[in-house]
Design a protein around this motif. Structure first.
Motif, PDB file in Angstrom:
ATOM      1  N   SER A  15      31.179  44.979  36.719  1.00 17.99           N
ATOM      2  CA  SER A  15      32.415  44.421  36.171  1.00 17.99           C
ATOM      3  C   SER A  15      33.370  44.008  37.291  1.00 17.99           C
ATOM      4  O   SER A  15      34.134  43.059  37.162  1.00 17.99           O
ATOM      5  N   GLU A  64      31.369  35.138  28.980  1.00 22.05           N
ATOM      6  CA  GLU A  64      32.006  36.445  29.179  1.00 22.05           C
ATOM      7  C   GLU A  64      33.503  36.221  29.310  1.00 22.05           C
ATOM      8  O   GLU A  64      33.951  35.171  29.755  1.00 22.05           O
ATOM      9  N   PHE A  86      26.934  41.635  30.648  1.00 21.75           N
ATOM     10  CA  PHE A  86      25.917  41.636  31.708  1.00 21.75           C
ATOM     11  C   PHE A  86      25.770  42.971  32.427  1.00 21.75           C
ATOM     12  O   PHE A  86      25.207  43.046  33.512  1.00 21.75           O
ATOM     13  N   CYS A  87      26.324  44.040  31.826  1.00 22.92           N
ATOM     14  CA  CYS A  87      26.112  45.365  32.400  1.00 22.92           C
ATOM     15  C   CYS A  87      26.352  46.416  31.317  1.00 22.92           C
ATOM     16  O   CYS A  87      26.698  46.080  30.191  1.00 22.92           O
ATOM     17  N   GLY A 112      34.003  40.728  31.546  1.00 24.42           N
ATOM     18  CA  GLY A 112      32.595  40.837  31.158  1.00 24.42           C
ATOM     19  C   GLY A 112      32.369  41.117  29.684  1.00 24.42           C
ATOM     20  O   GLY A 112      31.232  41.302  29.247  1.00 24.42           O
ATOM     21  N   THR A 113      33.433  41.138  28.889  1.00 20.64           N
ATOM     22  CA  THR A 113      33.266  41.291  27.437  1.00 20.64           C
ATOM     23  C   THR A 113      32.511  40.082  26.889  1.00 20.64           C
ATOM     24  O   THR A 113      32.849  38.950  27.212  1.00 20.64           O
ATOM     25  N   LYS A 141      34.463  37.826  40.037  1.00 19.63           N
ATOM     26  CA  LYS A 141      33.311  37.145  40.658  1.00 19.63           C
ATOM     27  C   LYS A 141      33.702  35.808  41.299  1.00 19.63           C
ATOM     28  O   LYS A 141      32.977  35.286  42.120  1.00 19.63           O
ATOM     29  N   PRO A 181      23.768  40.488  37.323  1.00 19.61           N
ATOM     30  CA  PRO A 181      23.928  40.586  35.867  1.00 19.61           C
ATOM     31  C   PRO A 181      22.611  40.849  35.152  1.00 19.61           C
ATOM     32  O   PRO A 181      21.547  40.465  35.630  1.00 19.61           O
ATOM     33  N   LYS A 238      28.981  45.643  27.656  1.00 18.61           N
ATOM     34  CA  LYS A 238      29.457  44.314  28.057  1.00 18.61           C
ATOM     35  C   LYS A 238      28.308  43.303  28.150  1.00 18.61           C
ATOM     36  O   LYS A 238      27.141  43.646  27.973  1.00 18.61           O
ATOM     37  N   ASN A 260      32.134  48.280  26.012  1.00 18.38           N
ATOM     38  CA  ASN A 260      32.924  47.145  25.533  1.00 18.38           C
ATOM     39  C   ASN A 260      33.816  47.657  24.416  1.00 18.38           C
ATOM     40  O   ASN A 260      33.376  47.800  23.284  1.00 18.38           O
ATOM     41  N   GLN A 311      32.932  32.298  36.112  1.00 16.49           N
ATOM     42  CA  GLN A 311      32.672  32.879  34.791  1.00 16.49           C
ATOM     43  C   GLN A 311      31.254  32.507  34.414  1.00 16.49           C
ATOM     44  O   GLN A 311      30.850  31.353  34.594  1.00 16.49           O
TER      45      GLN A 311
END
Ligand code: ADP
Ligand code: MG
Length: 481
Positions: free
Chosen positions: A43, A127, A24-25, A149-150, A90, A51, A22, A29, A93
């Protein structure tokens, strides 16, 4: 008020990237996994998680940017776009607002018989949110955070489109480009490629832009065309009735082909964008941009030009082959062995395209080699093309047999095996019926059926009728001596 109007469209296109993890992690994906299986603390945005930049997302953005003639912003950064929604754990975005990664750019595509160039405003990285699912349970909304988070790229165009058809043609060409540079599968049904269509109308090309409505999340070319055409008619109806179009966000409903208001501009959200303090600026070295440029072997329009100019392929066939990079590679691979560009390109367009979905990835190389050998035999006049295609292709697809000569022999389709010299037999028949030959040459082309009938009577089985007909036509059209 004039009775005709002009439609103006600008697109915001979302491309879901095919990176392994993904944005940021390290979560996987991938589309289609069981719900909520690719969701680490990041996520889910559990407190204290931070991130991490995914280098692949940045490289994909640059790759798209250099393909579209954008200026790459060597100093870009991420911002937070704040809003509350259940699929956004979160509460904001991560996106790019003030300093996107690519600026400007353009894209040329074919629409009808013409080429059209549209300008791009910018491309930014962001994301995706999770997915709210409303149709599993009657009373509950279900949430799948796999998509949260994609990595996405958002391509924002200038309002340069003038019809739903243009947008549909653009989406096809853009999808081809995305697949060429391999940054996404660009599958519209699965949402890897989707667009928001901003639509307005005006009396003519010289009038100022009208107020626009934004149709959100359109995920097919057909729907984009329908939504735009519906929207333009709706807006023009309002204007001719003396009303005023209001700026709003609308949704397209496929069943009715209509768009519906989702929210008006007055309730537009204030996203309170600000730089994300958890991520550093992205500084890009010239060398990185140069390497990415060099890594692109060819783009769709380069392949098309190459096929036409260097291989002498007709425009229509070159256009078809170049729409799929794997077909271009297939062509280049096959013509190494078969010095007949026309035979190979026609085989690809008329035969291979319709059967390629029956070939698995694992088998691809083997089948390609067998087809190559088949084309070599055709090119050497050992097999007639149409007999080879009807008899051999189904066998090649169904069996693992790779000895094409053996298959041809078993099926008794080698041209020599009939022991007949096509030209001699045809000439003999023509000599028997000189008046028919004269009549044919004077314009009674229907007599070709007569000659074919005579040929069949004379026992010309095992030969391909198309080849026989061609032979007759060649001989009959020769100037009588
Ligand atoms: P915002 O920042 O409010 O979303 P933008 O100016 O960035 O608005 O435009 C978003 C998209 O809308 C762009 O694709 C742009 O081309 C398109 N657009 C802007 N004005 C119009 C208009 N009058 N008619 C059609 N499309 C428009
Ligand atoms: Mg916008």
């Amino acid at each position: 008020m004039s009775s005709s109007y002009e439609t103006v469209i600008g697109l915001e296109i979302h491309v879901q990237l095919n990176t392994k993890s993904k944005a940021f992690c390290r979560d996987t994906n991938r589309f289609g996994d069981n719900a909520n299986t690719n969701i680490s603390e990041v996520s889910l945005a559990l407190p204290g998680t931070l991130p991490n930049l995914n280098r692949s997302q940045v490289l994909s953005a640059i790759k798209l940017g250099v393909s579209l003639d954008c200026d790459i912003n060597k100093n870009s950064r991420f911002d937070r776009k704040n809003y509350t929604y259940p699929d956004l754990p979160k509460g904001y975005q991560i996106t790019q607002d003030q300093k996107p990664i690519c600026i400007g750019g353009q894209f040329t595509f074919k629409t009808g018989e013409n080429y059209k160039t549209i300008r791009l405003h910018h491309i930014h990285m962001e994301e995706d949110a999770g997915k709210s699912i409303h149709d599993i349970d009657k009373t509950l909304t279900c949430l799948d955070y796999n998509r949260a988070g994609t990595p996405l790229l958002e391509v924002v165009t200038e309002p340069d489109f003038r019809s739903g058809q243009e947008v549909s043609d653009f989406m096809s060409a853009f999808q081809t480009l995305i697949r060429y540079i391999d940054i996404s599968d660009a599958n519209m049904e699965e949402g890897s490629l989707r667009c928001d269509c901003n639509v307005s109308v005006r009396t003519d090309a010289n009038a100022p832009l009208g107020t626009r409505a934004e149709v959100k999340n359109v995920n097919s070319k057909k729907f984009a065309k329908q939504a735009i055409e519906f929207e333009a008619e709706r807006q023009w109806g309002i204007i001719t009735a003396g009303g005023e179009v209001i700026q709003e966000t609308r949704l397209f409903e496929a069943e009715s082909g209509k768009t519906y208001s989702m929210r008006k501009k007055e309730d537009a959200l204030d996203y309170r964008y600000f730089p994300d303090p958890d991520l550093q600026s992205i500084i890009i070295a010239d060398k990185v941009i140069k390497n990415i440029k060099n890594s692109i072997e060819f783009l769709p329009w380069e392949a098309e030009k190459n096929l036409k100019d260097d291989y002498g392929i007709t425009p229509k066939v070159a256009e078809t082959i170049s729409q799929d990079k794997s077909l271009v590679y297939l062509f280049l691979e096959m013509v190494k062995d078969i010095k007949n560009n026309k035979l190979v390109s026609n085989f690809i367009v008329n035969q291979f395209i319709t059967i390629q979905n029956k070939i698995t990835n694992a088998d691809y190389g083997i089948k390609r080699d067998v087809f190559t050998k088949m084309l070599m035999l055709i090119n050497d006049d050992k097999l007639s093309a149409s007999t080879a295609y009807t008899v051999l292709i189904p066998i090649i697809l169904k069996t693992n047999e790779i000895n094409i000569e053996q298959i041809a022999k078993d099926n008794n389709i080698f041209l020599e095996s009939t022991g007949i010299d096509l030209g001699d037999v045809c000439k003999e028949i023509m000599n028997k019926f000189p008046d028919k030959v004269k009549a044919y040459q004077n314009g009674k082309k229907g007599l070709i059926g007569f000659f074919m009938g005579q040929f069949m009577k004379s026992g010309g089985k095992g030969l391909n009728p198309k080849d026989v007909q061609k032979e007759f036509e060649n001989l009959l059209n020769e100037k009588p001596v």
